[in-house]
Design a protein around this motif. Structure first.
Motif, PDB file in Angstrom:
ATOM      1  N   PRO A  12      35.025  33.399  32.665  1.00  0.00           N
ATOM      2  CA  PRO A  12      35.939  32.359  33.136  1.00  0.00           C
ATOM      3  C   PRO A  12      36.658  31.677  31.975  1.00  0.00           C
ATOM      4  O   PRO A  12      36.045  31.345  30.965  1.00  0.00           O
ATOM      5  CB  PRO A  12      35.010  31.380  33.864  1.00  0.00           C
ATOM      6  N   SER A  13      37.937  31.487  32.106  1.00  0.00           N
ATOM      7  CA  SER A  13      38.735  30.808  31.091  1.00  0.00           C
ATOM      8  C   SER A  13      39.967  30.233  31.765  1.00  0.00           C
ATOM      9  O   SER A  13      40.603  30.900  32.594  1.00  0.00           O
ATOM     10  CB  SER A  13      39.164  31.771  29.983  1.00  0.00           C
ATOM     11  N   ILE A  14      40.330  29.003  31.430  1.00  0.00           N
ATOM     12  CA  ILE A  14      41.535  28.418  32.007  1.00  0.00           C
ATOM     13  C   ILE A  14      42.781  29.168  31.567  1.00  0.00           C
ATOM     14  O   ILE A  14      43.863  28.952  32.117  1.00  0.00           O
ATOM     15  CB  ILE A  14      41.674  26.923  31.651  1.00  0.00           C
ATOM     16  N   TRP A  15      42.624  30.063  30.586  1.00  0.00           N
ATOM     17  CA  TRP A  15      43.746  30.876  30.114  1.00  0.00           C
ATOM     18  C   TRP A  15      43.603  32.331  30.572  1.00  0.00           C
ATOM     19  O   TRP A  15      44.173  33.238  29.961  1.00  0.00           O
ATOM     20  CB  TRP A  15      43.847  30.817  28.592  1.00  0.00           C
ATOM     21  N   SER A  16      42.880  32.566  31.639  1.00  0.00           N
ATOM     22  CA  SER A  16      42.608  33.924  32.098  1.00  0.00           C
ATOM     23  C   SER A  16      43.898  34.691  32.407  1.00  0.00           C
ATOM     24  O   SER A  16      44.764  34.220  33.149  1.00  0.00           O
ATOM     25  CB  SER A  16      41.736  33.896  33.359  1.00  0.00           C
ATOM     26  N   SER A  17      44.001  35.885  31.838  1.00  0.00           N
ATOM     27  CA  SER A  17      45.160  36.742  32.099  1.00  0.00           C
ATOM     28  C   SER A  17      44.864  37.778  33.178  1.00  0.00           C
ATOM     29  O   SER A  17      45.628  38.727  33.361  1.00  0.00           O
ATOM     30  CB  SER A  17      45.588  37.449  30.806  1.00  0.00           C
ATOM     31  N   ALA A  18      43.750  37.596  33.896  1.00  0.00           N
ATOM     32  CA  ALA A  18      43.383  38.550  34.947  1.00  0.00           C
ATOM     33  C   ALA A  18      44.392  38.518  36.086  1.00  0.00           C
ATOM     34  O   ALA A  18      45.000  37.486  36.378  1.00  0.00           O
ATOM     35  CB  ALA A  18      41.993  38.214  35.481  1.00  0.00           C
ATOM     36  N   ARG A  19      44.561  39.676  36.716  1.00  0.00           N
ATOM     37  CA  ARG A  19      45.361  39.769  37.928  1.00  0.00           C
ATOM     38  C   ARG A  19      44.442  40.133  39.091  1.00  0.00           C
ATOM     39  O   ARG A  19      43.352  40.654  38.896  1.00  0.00           O
ATOM     40  CB  ARG A  19      46.477  40.800  37.762  1.00  0.00           C
ATOM     41  N   ARG A  20      44.893  39.852  40.290  1.00  0.00           N
ATOM     42  CA  ARG A  20      44.024  39.994  41.451  1.00  0.00           C
ATOM     43  C   ARG A  20      43.592  41.448  41.688  1.00  0.00           C
ATOM     44  O   ARG A  20      44.373  42.378  41.458  1.00  0.00           O
ATOM     45  CB  ARG A  20      44.739  39.476  42.700  1.00  0.00           C
ATOM     46  N   PRO A  21      42.352  41.628  42.150  1.00  0.00           N
ATOM     47  CA  PRO A  21      41.874  42.973  42.488  1.00  0.00           C
ATOM     48  C   PRO A  21      42.714  43.582  43.596  1.00  0.00           C
ATOM     49  O   PRO A  21      43.253  42.885  44.445  1.00  0.00           O
ATOM     50  CB  PRO A  21      40.437  42.736  42.964  1.00  0.00           C
ATOM     51  N   ARG A  22      42.809  44.906  43.573  1.00  0.00           N
ATOM     52  CA  ARG A  22      43.537  45.616  44.613  1.00  0.00           C
ATOM     53  C   ARG A  22      42.644  45.820  45.828  1.00  0.00           C
ATOM     54  O   ARG A  22      41.420  45.820  45.699  1.00  0.00           O
ATOM     55  CB  ARG A  22      44.025  46.972  44.092  1.00  0.00           C
ATOM     56  N   PRO A  23      43.221  45.943  47.013  1.00  0.00           N
ATOM     57  CA  PRO A  23      42.418  46.148  48.213  1.00  0.00           C
ATOM     58  C   PRO A  23      41.448  47.316  48.060  1.00  0.00           C
ATOM     59  O   PRO A  23      41.819  48.391  47.581  1.00  0.00           O
ATOM     60  CB  PRO A  23      43.469  46.454  49.285  1.00  0.00           C
ATOM     61  N   GLY A  24      40.165  47.077  48.411  1.00  0.00           N
ATOM     62  CA  GLY A  24      39.161  48.119  48.317  1.00  0.00           C
ATOM     63  C   GLY A  24      38.608  48.312  46.932  1.00  0.00           C
ATOM     64  O   GLY A  24      37.845  49.243  46.674  1.00  0.00           O
ATOM     65  N   SER A  25      38.987  47.428  45.994  1.00  0.00           N
ATOM     66  CA  SER A  25      38.524  47.559  44.617  1.00  0.00           C
ATOM     67  C   SER A  25      38.230  46.181  44.058  1.00  0.00           C
ATOM     68  O   SER A  25      38.881  45.197  44.406  1.00  0.00           O
ATOM     69  CB  SER A  25      39.585  48.239  43.748  1.00  0.00           C
ATOM     70  N   GLU A  26      37.247  46.091  43.175  1.00  0.00           N
ATOM     71  CA  GLU A  26      36.931  44.805  42.552  1.00  0.00           C
ATOM     72  C   GLU A  26      37.796  44.566  41.323  1.00  0.00           C
ATOM     73  O   GLU A  26      37.775  43.498  40.751  1.00  0.00           O
ATOM     74  CB  GLU A  26      35.447  44.771  42.153  1.00  0.00           C
TER      75      GLU A  26
END
Length: 495
Positions: free
Chosen positions: A8-22
């Motif tokens: 977890p980071s307030i600067w997270s560059s993650a994008r949302r998981p795709r349907p059927g995938s984590e």
């Protein structure tokens, strides 16, 4: 930059998981419009670019800021307002970071953060903060809310006015009804960005967790509204986006009621734009003169240094051999520049002064609340812009159009052969035509179940969400034109 999206980071560059995938697709965050090999943009710069080239942003060119459907090209629309907010936010971001880079670095970003993280996030949130606003600005929000309030004795719980009671699983639960009777553009913007924009994996514009978090002005649900708390005085997201909010919080570590630090800057810039630049439009419309503005400010502010400096500049302008219209334009430029500088400085100083509480998520007071100049300028805008007869007339016409459009589209959505199937055959040709105008992507979102919030899965909630999606997505001109067209189509089912 932050590359490890597992923590977890307030600067997270993650994008949302795709349907059927984590996890997102291979090459995390890659989509058909992703950059080619060698692109040096950060993921946050991608966010800004995706927003800039998106259809909803272009629609802002025909949405009201203050003066609805104004023919004066110099007067601001929501688009020019949003670009100005984005620019102001970037400027303040630079000031506060360069003053205290260590505080930002302690929060988890490196020495390249200003260019690759802070500036693009602020640009993106500034550009996108008003995307959920319906036609005719805040009057449009009020018109939508009023439509639901006037029908709340049946719209949430019965098949129709005077009809039978819906089953409990079909009705809108009490705790979700405020999402409609207190309709607000902020949660609609989150829905637009994460749901309603067409995407191969159904993730909207596919923005990063940090950008979405920074754009969440009110980080709480409608159930947790607290009128006494400035950052929780409105609902910030709909139940239909609960899964998105949960994902953002998982990635950023933020909790219910906790604001991202950059949100304070975006909010301050919106206040600055509303104060200075709405007054600038009053001057462009020649409702007031620059000298009038200074006279009003002299009465409300004692010994204000910015006003004193402007008086001296005005005297210098009057000594020059300019025509009266040229003098007026030069004075307007001075007003705008001096006021913006004064308010940007104030916002920057307030942010720096409250760095600790802001990064600890304990701060509650908006940065501009302590600015007498900002408040005085808002008062001028309120008295001479928002109360202007031309504005009030256009808002009244717009409110009537939205009320009529709400009724017409509700009839088209609900007038069908199968109550449990939103897409089932419509009973009249008029309903079939009006329903055909709704975006297929909006219809799809209304038809798919929401696994994260069973309360938002009831047929009536999804019908009403489809209605507000369609209405809030309209531009001012389209809404007025469409209402005239629909009025010309007879309703044969009416007595």
């Amino acid at each position: 930059m932050v590359e490890n999206t597992s923590l977890p980071s307030i600067w997270s560059s993650a994008r949302r998981p795709r349907p059927g995938s984590e996890q997102p697709t291979s090459n995390e965050g890659q989509t058909p419009d992703s950059p080619s090999v060698g692109d040096q943009r950060s993921k946050f710069q991608h966010d800004y670019d995706r927003l800039l080239f998106s259809t909803p942003v272009r629609r802002l060119a025909d949405k009201t800021q203050v003066w609805p459907m104004d023919e004066n090209d110099s007067v601001r629309t929501r688009l020019t307002h949003s670009h100005e907010v984005a620019n102001l936010a970037r400027s303040i971001g630079v000031r506060v970071y360069l003053n205290s880079p260590e505080e930002f670095e302690h929060s988890g970003i490196g020495n390249d953060a200003l260019l690759n993280v802070i500036q693009p996030i602020l640009l993106a949130t500034g550009l996108g903060h008003d995307l959920g606003n319906p036609p005719f600005g805040h009057q449009g929000e009020a018109a939508i809310s009023r439509w639901f309030e006037n029908r709340q004795n049946w719209i949430f719980s019965k098949t129709n006015e005077g009809g039978t009671q819906l089953e409990q699983s079909q009705a809108v639960p009490e705790q979700l009804r405020l999402e409609f009777t207190r309709f607000d553009g902020n949660p609609q913007a989150l829905r637009l960005l994460t749901r309603l924009q067409t995407h191969v994996d159904r993730v909207g514009l596919d923005l990063t967790a940090a950008t979405l978090a920074a754009g969440l002005k009110y980080p709480n649900s409608f159930a947790n509204v607290d009128k006494k708390n400035p950052i929780r005085k409105k609902g910030g997201y709909f139940s239909s986006e609960m899964d998105v909010v949960n994902w953002v919080r998982e990635k950023t570590g933020l909790k219910e009621g906790q604001r991202h630090p950059l949100t304070w800057i975006m909010e301050a810039c919106d206040d600055i734009a509303y104060s200075v630049l709405d007054v600038d439009d009053v001057l462009k419309k020649q409702v007031m003169s620059p000298d009038d503005v200074l006279v009003v400010l002299q009465r409300s502010l004692e010994n204000d240094s910015t006003v004193s400096r402007l008086l001296l500049r005005f005297e210098d302008v009057e000594k020059k051999p300019f025509r009266a219209d040229a003098q007026r334009d030069i004075k307007i430029q001075y007003l705008r520049a001096f006021f913006i500088e004064a308010l940007v400085t104030h916002a920057s100083e307030q942010f720096i002064r409250n760095l600790g509480p802001i990064f600890d998520f304990n701060h509650q007071k908006p940065l501009m609340d302590s600015s007498e100049l900002c408040e005085a300028l808002k008062t001028i805008a309120k008295n001479y812009a928002f109360k202007n007869p031309q504005v009030l007339k256009a808002e009244a016409l717009g409110a009537a159009a939205l009320d009529g459009l709400m009724s017409a589209f509700w009839s088209a959505i609900s007038d069908r052969s199968d109550l449990d199937d939103i897409e089932s055959r419509k009973r009249t040709a008029r309903s079939s035509y009006i329903y055909s105008l709704i975006s297929p992507n909006y219809v799809y979102q209304a038809c798919v179940p929401n696994e994260s919030c069973s309360e938002a899965n009831g047929i009536r909630y999804r019908e009403l969400r489809l209605l507000t999606d369609m209405i809030s997505g309209m531009t001012d001109t389209y809404a007025m034109r469409l209402w005239k067209e629909i009025q010309a189509i007879p309703d044969v089912s009416s007595p």
